[in-house]
Design a protein around this motif. Structure first.
Motif, PDB file in Angstrom:
ATOM      1  N   GLU A  39       0.811  -1.223   0.000  1.00  0.00           N
ATOM      2  CA  GLU A  39       0.000   0.000   0.000  1.00  0.00           C
ATOM      3  C   GLU A  39       0.842   1.269   0.000  1.00  0.00           C
ATOM      4  O   GLU A  39       0.377   2.329   0.422  1.00  0.00           O
ATOM      5  CB  GLU A  39      -0.937  -0.006   1.221  1.00  0.00           C
ATOM      6  N   ILE A  40       2.077   1.183  -0.487  1.00  0.00           N
ATOM      7  CA  ILE A  40       2.880   2.388  -0.672  1.00  0.00           C
ATOM      8  C   ILE A  40       2.138   3.317  -1.631  1.00  0.00           C
ATOM      9  O   ILE A  40       1.556   2.865  -2.621  1.00  0.00           O
ATOM     10  CB  ILE A  40       4.260   2.041  -1.268  1.00  0.00           C
ATOM     11  N   SER A  41       2.146   4.607  -1.339  1.00  0.00           N
ATOM     12  CA  SER A  41       1.564   5.554  -2.285  1.00  0.00           C
ATOM     13  C   SER A  41       2.308   5.420  -3.618  1.00  0.00           C
ATOM     14  O   SER A  41       3.537   5.322  -3.636  1.00  0.00           O
ATOM     15  CB  SER A  41       1.702   6.988  -1.764  1.00  0.00           C
ATOM     16  N   PRO A  42       1.587   5.386  -4.736  1.00  0.00           N
ATOM     17  CA  PRO A  42       2.239   5.121  -6.029  1.00  0.00           C
ATOM     18  C   PRO A  42       3.469   5.977  -6.277  1.00  0.00           C
ATOM     19  O   PRO A  42       3.427   7.206  -6.166  1.00  0.00           O
ATOM     20  CB  PRO A  42       1.124   5.430  -7.041  1.00  0.00           C
ATOM     21  N   PHE A  43       4.578   5.308  -6.552  1.00  0.00           N
ATOM     22  CA  PHE A  43       5.855   5.911  -6.927  1.00  0.00           C
ATOM     23  C   PHE A  43       6.485   6.764  -5.828  1.00  0.00           C
ATOM     24  O   PHE A  43       7.392   7.544  -6.095  1.00  0.00           O
ATOM     25  CB  PHE A  43       5.698   6.763  -8.209  1.00  0.00           C
ATOM     26  N   ASN A  44       6.050   6.593  -4.586  1.00  0.00           N
ATOM     27  CA  ASN A  44       6.557   7.419  -3.493  1.00  0.00           C
ATOM     28  C   ASN A  44       7.825   6.800  -2.910  1.00  0.00           C
ATOM     29  O   ASN A  44       7.769   5.882  -2.089  1.00  0.00           O
ATOM     30  CB  ASN A  44       5.494   7.591  -2.406  1.00  0.00           C
ATOM     31  N   ILE A  45       8.973   7.315  -3.327  1.00  0.00           N
ATOM     32  CA  ILE A  45      10.264   6.751  -2.933  1.00  0.00           C
ATOM     33  C   ILE A  45      10.554   7.019  -1.461  1.00  0.00           C
ATOM     34  O   ILE A  45      11.069   6.159  -0.742  1.00  0.00           O
ATOM     35  CB  ILE A  45      11.393   7.334  -3.809  1.00  0.00           C
ATOM     36  N   VAL A  69       8.877  -0.498  -6.213  1.00  0.00           N
ATOM     37  CA  VAL A  69       8.257   0.826  -6.298  1.00  0.00           C
ATOM     38  C   VAL A  69       9.052   1.639  -7.315  1.00  0.00           C
ATOM     39  O   VAL A  69      10.276   1.764  -7.186  1.00  0.00           O
ATOM     40  CB  VAL A  69       8.251   1.548  -4.930  1.00  0.00           C
ATOM     41  N   ASP A  70       8.373   2.161  -8.330  1.00  0.00           N
ATOM     42  CA  ASP A  70       9.045   2.914  -9.390  1.00  0.00           C
ATOM     43  C   ASP A  70      10.176   2.078  -9.972  1.00  0.00           C
ATOM     44  O   ASP A  70      11.315   2.509 -10.070  1.00  0.00           O
ATOM     45  CB  ASP A  70       9.584   4.239  -8.830  1.00  0.00           C
ATOM     46  N   SER A  71       9.835   0.865 -10.391  1.00  0.00           N
ATOM     47  CA  SER A  71      10.869  -0.115 -10.744  1.00  0.00           C
ATOM     48  C   SER A  71      11.084  -0.306 -12.244  1.00  0.00           C
ATOM     49  O   SER A  71      11.858  -1.176 -12.647  1.00  0.00           O
ATOM     50  CB  SER A  71      10.519  -1.469 -10.113  1.00  0.00           C
TER      51      SER A  71
END
Length: 286
Positions: A39-45, A69-71
């Motif tokens: 459930e990480i916010s999309p693309f939130n590094i 994430v952002d992969s």
């Protein structure tokens, strides 16, 4: 038995998480898969970095952590595998490792090179799984990539110290499930810079001159029910030892959280100003 953890921004509605788990079991049937979060916010590094930093140490040494994430692979966003603090991480080189590696230097980092034989729009499934399972079987990192000495760093993870102004300037890096606003200012930095002085924490129009050691300390010894203090704002160092702006007994359905009641959002600035008059004891309540 190999432990492989998964941290992604995939959510749970789609097929992605199930496909990744199935691929792991196909490659390594004896693996134990643990979901840290999807459930990480999309693309939130930055959010990813905070969650990984504060979860990986609870696992046994040798655990392999897949971070998706952002992969998507690109010239600017390469894929890496690294050994750090006895753990292994398979992730994009997009800066998410900055928060962990700021305190502990990686023992080895490699740039994954198996893309030469795998063309994929879903690298967590097609690349990260293979690498993680290879490591889980005891494989050496240098087999799956060329060794490198550096990784991408993101500066927003690190707060700034202004010695001239006697202040720390940080920001909100994560809003948790309760709506609490978590900053990038650690308790260690606060103690090192503050040296026991009085202070004022400022975020937007809100000010704090006291830091609690736990949430319900705001209601202790009051003679009133804890419910009387619901909705009050407070500052504390949370279980991860980062400064947090919170609402006591926050609940998004009733009382509300610091994000809704105080208007605090991701990347909002938090400033701590220190006063030169020394105090005889540490200001934080213990």
């Amino acid at each position: 038995m190999s432990i492989i953890t998964l941290t992604t921004d995939f959510g749970t509605k789609d097929h992605f998480v199930g496909a990744v788990k199935g691929a792991i079991y196909t490659e390594l049937p004896e693996a134990k898969i643990v979901d840290i979060t999807h459930e990480i916010s999309p693309f939130n590094i930055t959010e990813t970095a905070y969650i990984i930093k504060n979860s990986y140490k609870s696992f046994p040494k040798g655990t392999v952590h897949i971070v998706g994430v952002d992969s998507e692979l690109s010239e600017e966003n390469k894929h890496i595998a690294l050994e750090l603090d006895g753990h292994f991480f398979v992730c994009p080189d997009n800066g998410l490792i900055s928060m962990i590696a700021a305190e502990i230097k990686p023992a080895k980092i490699v740039e994954i090179n198996i893309h030469d034989r795998i063309e994929s729009s879903f690298p967590v499934l097609d690349v990260f799984v293979q690498v993680a399972c290879f490591i889980g079987r005891g494989g050496n990192l240098t087999v799956i990539g060329k060794e490198i000495t550096d990784y991408k760093k993101i500066t927003e993870i690190q707060p700034k110290v202004n010695q001239t102004e006697n202040q720390i300037v940080g920001g909100v890096i994560y809003i948790d499930n309760y709506g609490n606003a978590i900053s990038n200012i650690s308790e260690k930095m606060f103690a090192d810079v503050g040296k026991g002085r009085d202070f004022k924490i400022i975020s937007k129009k809100h000010e704090f001159t006291k830091i609690f050691s736990k949430y319900n300390e705001i209601a202790s010894n009051s003679g009133y029910s804890n419910q009387q203090f619901e909705g009050q704002k407070l500052a504390l160092f949370n279980s991860a030892s980062y400064l947090e702006i919170a609402i006591y007994r926050s609940n998004s359905d009733t009382v509300g959280g610091a994000n809704s009641l105080l208007g605090l959002e991701y990347r909002d600035i938090i400033v701590i100003n220190f006063i030169d008059t020394p105090k005889s004891e540490y200001t934080t309540l213990n």
